[in-house]
Motif scaffolding. Structure first.
Motif, PDB file in Angstrom:
ATOM      1  N   ILE A  72      -7.188  -3.738  10.819  1.00 11.99           N
ATOM      2  CA  ILE A  72      -6.290  -4.888  10.945  1.00 11.99           C
ATOM      3  C   ILE A  72      -5.681  -5.230   9.588  1.00 11.99           C
ATOM      4  N   PHE A  73      -6.525  -5.208   8.554  1.00 13.98           N
ATOM      5  CA  PHE A  73      -6.060  -5.514   7.200  1.00 13.98           C
ATOM      6  C   PHE A  73      -5.004  -4.499   6.748  1.00 13.98           C
ATOM      7  N   ALA A  74      -5.231  -3.226   7.052  1.00 11.53           N
ATOM      8  CA  ALA A  74      -4.277  -2.186   6.668  1.00 11.53           C
ATOM      9  C   ALA A  74      -2.947  -2.371   7.391  1.00 11.53           C
ATOM     10  N   SER A  75      -3.004  -2.674   8.689  1.00  7.19           N
ATOM     11  CA  SER A  75      -1.772  -2.884   9.453  1.00  7.19           C
ATOM     12  C   SER A  75      -0.981  -4.071   8.913  1.00  7.19           C
ATOM     13  N   ALA A  76      -1.707  -5.147   8.586  1.00  8.74           N
ATOM     14  CA  ALA A  76      -1.042  -6.331   8.020  1.00  8.74           C
ATOM     15  C   ALA A  76      -0.418  -5.995   6.675  1.00  8.74           C
ATOM     16  N   GLY A  77      -1.127  -5.188   5.883  1.00  4.90           N
ATOM     17  CA  GLY A  77      -0.591  -4.792   4.582  1.00  4.90           C
ATOM     18  C   GLY A  77       0.672  -3.959   4.706  1.00  4.90           C
ATOM     19  N   LEU A  78       0.683  -3.039   5.667  1.00  7.62           N
ATOM     20  CA  LEU A  78       1.877  -2.219   5.888  1.00  7.62           C
ATOM     21  C   LEU A  78       3.057  -3.083   6.342  1.00  7.62           C
ATOM     22  N   ALA A  79       2.784  -4.034   7.245  1.00  3.65           N
ATOM     23  CA  ALA A  79       3.846  -4.921   7.727  1.00  3.65           C
ATOM     24  C   ALA A  79       4.392  -5.780   6.592  1.00  3.65           C
ATOM     25  N   LEU A  80       3.488  -6.289   5.741  1.00  6.03           N
ATOM     26  CA  LEU A  80       3.924  -7.106   4.606  1.00  6.03           C
ATOM     27  C   LEU A  80       4.758  -6.280   3.628  1.00  6.03           C
ATOM     28  N   LEU A  82       6.566  -3.690   4.329  1.00  6.89           N
ATOM     29  CA  LEU A  82       7.864  -3.449   4.942  1.00  6.89           C
ATOM     30  C   LEU A  82       8.749  -4.684   4.830  1.00  6.89           C
ATOM     31  N   ALA A  83       8.159  -5.874   5.026  1.00  4.44           N
ATOM     32  CA  ALA A  83       8.927  -7.111   4.914  1.00  4.44           C
ATOM     33  C   ALA A  83       9.458  -7.298   3.495  1.00  4.44           C
ATOM     34  N   LEU A  84       8.638  -6.987   2.497  1.00  2.00           N
ATOM     35  CA  LEU A  84       9.070  -7.141   1.109  1.00  2.00           C
ATOM     36  C   LEU A  84      10.130  -6.107   0.731  1.00  2.00           C
ATOM     37  N   LEU A  85      10.134  -4.968   1.441  1.00  2.66           N
ATOM     38  CA  LEU A  85      11.123  -3.935   1.143  1.00  2.66           C
ATOM     39  C   LEU A  85      12.454  -4.180   1.847  1.00  2.66           C
ATOM     40  N   LEU A  86      12.519  -5.219   2.684  1.00  5.54           N
ATOM     41  CA  LEU A  86      13.762  -5.489   3.405  1.00  5.54           C
ATOM     42  C   LEU A  86      14.894  -5.854   2.445  1.00  5.54           C
ATOM     43  N   ALA A  87      14.570  -6.585   1.371  1.00  5.70           N
ATOM     44  CA  ALA A  87      15.610  -6.939   0.397  1.00  5.70           C
ATOM     45  C   ALA A  87      16.185  -5.703  -0.289  1.00  5.70           C
ATOM     46  N   PRO A  88      15.346  -4.763  -0.780  1.00  2.00           N
ATOM     47  CA  PRO A  88      15.922  -3.534  -1.328  1.00  2.00           C
ATOM     48  C   PRO A  88      16.730  -2.729  -0.311  1.00  2.00           C
ATOM     49  N   VAL A  89      16.257  -2.697   0.944  1.00  2.00           N
ATOM     50  CA  VAL A  89      17.023  -2.005   1.988  1.00  2.00           C
ATOM     51  C   VAL A  89      18.386  -2.660   2.160  1.00  2.00           C
ATOM     52  N   THR A  90      18.394  -3.989   2.138  1.00  2.00           N
ATOM     53  CA  THR A  90      19.658  -4.728   2.214  1.00  2.00           C
ATOM     54  C   THR A  90      20.599  -4.309   1.092  1.00  2.00           C
ATOM     55  N   ALA A  91      20.045  -4.146  -0.104  1.00  2.00           N
ATOM     56  CA  ALA A  91      20.847  -3.750  -1.257  1.00  2.00           C
ATOM     57  C   ALA A  91      21.488  -2.385  -1.039  1.00  2.00           C
ATOM     58  N   VAL A  92      20.699  -1.439  -0.539  1.00  2.00           N
ATOM     59  CA  VAL A  92      21.202  -0.078  -0.328  1.00  2.00           C
ATOM     60  C   VAL A  92      22.287  -0.069   0.740  1.00  2.00           C
ATOM     61  N   VAL A  93      22.020  -0.699   1.870  1.00  2.00           N
ATOM     62  CA  VAL A  93      22.977  -0.697   2.983  1.00  2.00           C
ATOM     63  C   VAL A  93      24.265  -1.402   2.569  1.00  2.00           C
ATOM     64  N   ALA A  94      24.140  -2.519   1.862  1.00  2.00           N
ATOM     65  CA  ALA A  94      25.326  -3.254   1.430  1.00  2.00           C
ATOM     66  C   ALA A  94      26.190  -2.415   0.498  1.00  2.00           C
ATOM     67  N   GLY A  95      25.548  -1.574  -0.321  1.00  2.00           N
ATOM     68  CA  GLY A  95      26.311  -0.722  -1.218  1.00  2.00           C
ATOM     69  C   GLY A  95      27.246   0.223  -0.471  1.00  2.00           C
ATOM     70  N   PHE A  96      26.856   0.623   0.734  1.00  2.00           N
ATOM     71  CA  PHE A  96      27.702   1.506   1.545  1.00  2.00           C
ATOM     72  C   PHE A  96      28.853   0.759   2.220  1.00  2.00           C
ATOM     73  N   PHE A  97      28.618  -0.500   2.613  1.00  2.00           N
ATOM     74  CA  PHE A  97      29.564  -1.164   3.509  1.00  2.00           C
ATOM     75  C   PHE A  97      30.191  -2.442   2.946  1.00  2.00           C
ATOM     76  N   ALA A 205      14.621 -14.305   5.711  1.00  2.00           N
ATOM     77  CA  ALA A 205      13.275 -14.684   6.153  1.00  2.00           C
ATOM     78  C   ALA A 205      13.169 -14.846   7.674  1.00  2.00           C
ATOM     79  N   ILE A 206      14.280 -14.707   8.398  1.00  2.00           N
ATOM     80  CA  ILE A 206      14.268 -14.878   9.857  1.00  2.00           C
ATOM     81  C   ILE A 206      14.037 -13.518  10.517  1.00  2.00           C
ATOM     82  N   PRO A 207      12.894 -13.323  11.189  1.00  2.00           N
ATOM     83  CA  PRO A 207      12.613 -12.016  11.801  1.00  2.00           C
ATOM     84  C   PRO A 207      13.703 -11.590  12.772  1.00  2.00           C
ATOM     85  N   VAL A 208      13.941 -10.302  12.837  1.00  2.00           N
ATOM     86  CA  VAL A 208      14.925  -9.645  13.713  1.00  2.00           C
ATOM     87  C   VAL A 208      16.355  -9.950  13.246  1.00  2.00           C
ATOM     88  N   VAL A 209      16.680 -11.240  13.134  1.00  2.00           N
ATOM     89  CA  VAL A 209      18.018 -11.616  12.657  1.00  2.00           C
ATOM     90  C   VAL A 209      18.278 -11.029  11.276  1.00  2.00           C
TER      91      VAL A 209
END
Length: 237
Positions: A72-80, A82-97, A205-209
């Motif tokens: 359970i701890f490992a799954s929570a860590g992976l999810a966390l 991924l959530a923290l990496l959403l901002a860098p992903v946003t940066a990469v995607v925005a650079g394209f579009f 910070a809003i999930p899915v959205v």
């Protein structure tokens, strides 16, 4: 001004003119997140799991719940992670579009203004790589602060608000200004840009959205740059 920019950016998300960019941004964001999930999962299985297995070897049967807890701890860590990496992903995607979003916003809301110039490909790639590195470092710093109660959420919003606001605004400004002038204009209106960045962090910070963060952030900062330029027409870097 911030509320006007947020309202217009939200309206742009589902506007007919934005539909083509909408699906490209959403699809690429989901693709990157899925790829990151598998990369994190496989890295954990390859490097971290054997380490934990070594500690759990020889644990008596009555303590078998420790393995469940570790899973359970490992799954929570992976999810966390991924959530923290959403901002860098946003940066990469925005650079394209970013330019695609900016063109839609300018044509839809500012048809009488001279159109902006797309960033040269080399400049756009270099800026995206630099932005990715800065956001990764910023979120790693915020991750270290997660252990401090009362500071963790503040750190998340301030770090991402400052970094996302700064970079997205400069991207939007460089369609109309030389890079150095864009940075000086952002510095002059740093408080307003930070507030815009905090709006992006709140959206993030809003999930899915938050999968639409690149689209929202790019639109918001294009509007904010236009509004600030009209309120400060005499500025020259």
């Amino acid at each position: 001004m911030i509320l006007d920019a947020v309202r217009l950016a939200l309206a742009n998300l589902f506007a007919p003119e934005t539909r083509r960019v909408f699906w490209k941004v959403l699809g690429l964001t989901i693709f990157f997140l899925i790829a990151l999930w598998f990369a994190l999962r496989e890295s954990f299985i390859a490097y971290a799991l054997p380490y934990f297995d070594g500690y759990l070897t020889g644990v008596p049967d009555w303590a078998g719940w420790l393995a469940v807890f570790a899973g359970i701890f490992a799954s929570a860590g992976l999810a966390l992670s991924l959530a923290l990496l959403l901002a860098p992903v946003t940066a990469v995607v925005a650079g394209f579009f970013l330019d695609d979003v900016a063109e839609v916003v300018e044509q839809r809301h500012y048809p009488g203004d001279p159109p902006g110039k797309p960033l040269p490909l080399g400049t756009a790639i270099a800026s995206s790589i630099k932005f990715l590195g800065v956001v990764l470092l910023g979120n790693l710093a915020a991750l270290l602060l997660l252990i401090i109660p009362g500071v963790n959420l503040i750190a998340f919003f301030l770090v991402n608000g400052y970094l996302l606001g700064r970079e997205f605004f400069e991207f939007a400004a460089m369609r109309f200004r030389p890079p150095e002038e864009a940075r000086l204009f952002r510095s002059k209106h740093a408080t307003t840009v930070l507030l815009g960045g905090l709006a992006i962090a709140a959206f993030l910070a809003i999930p899915v959205v938050n999968l639409l963060t690149p689209l929202f952030a790019a639109g918001l900062m294009v509007h904010l740059h236009k509004l600030l330029s009209r309120s400060d027409p005499a500025f020259r870097g």
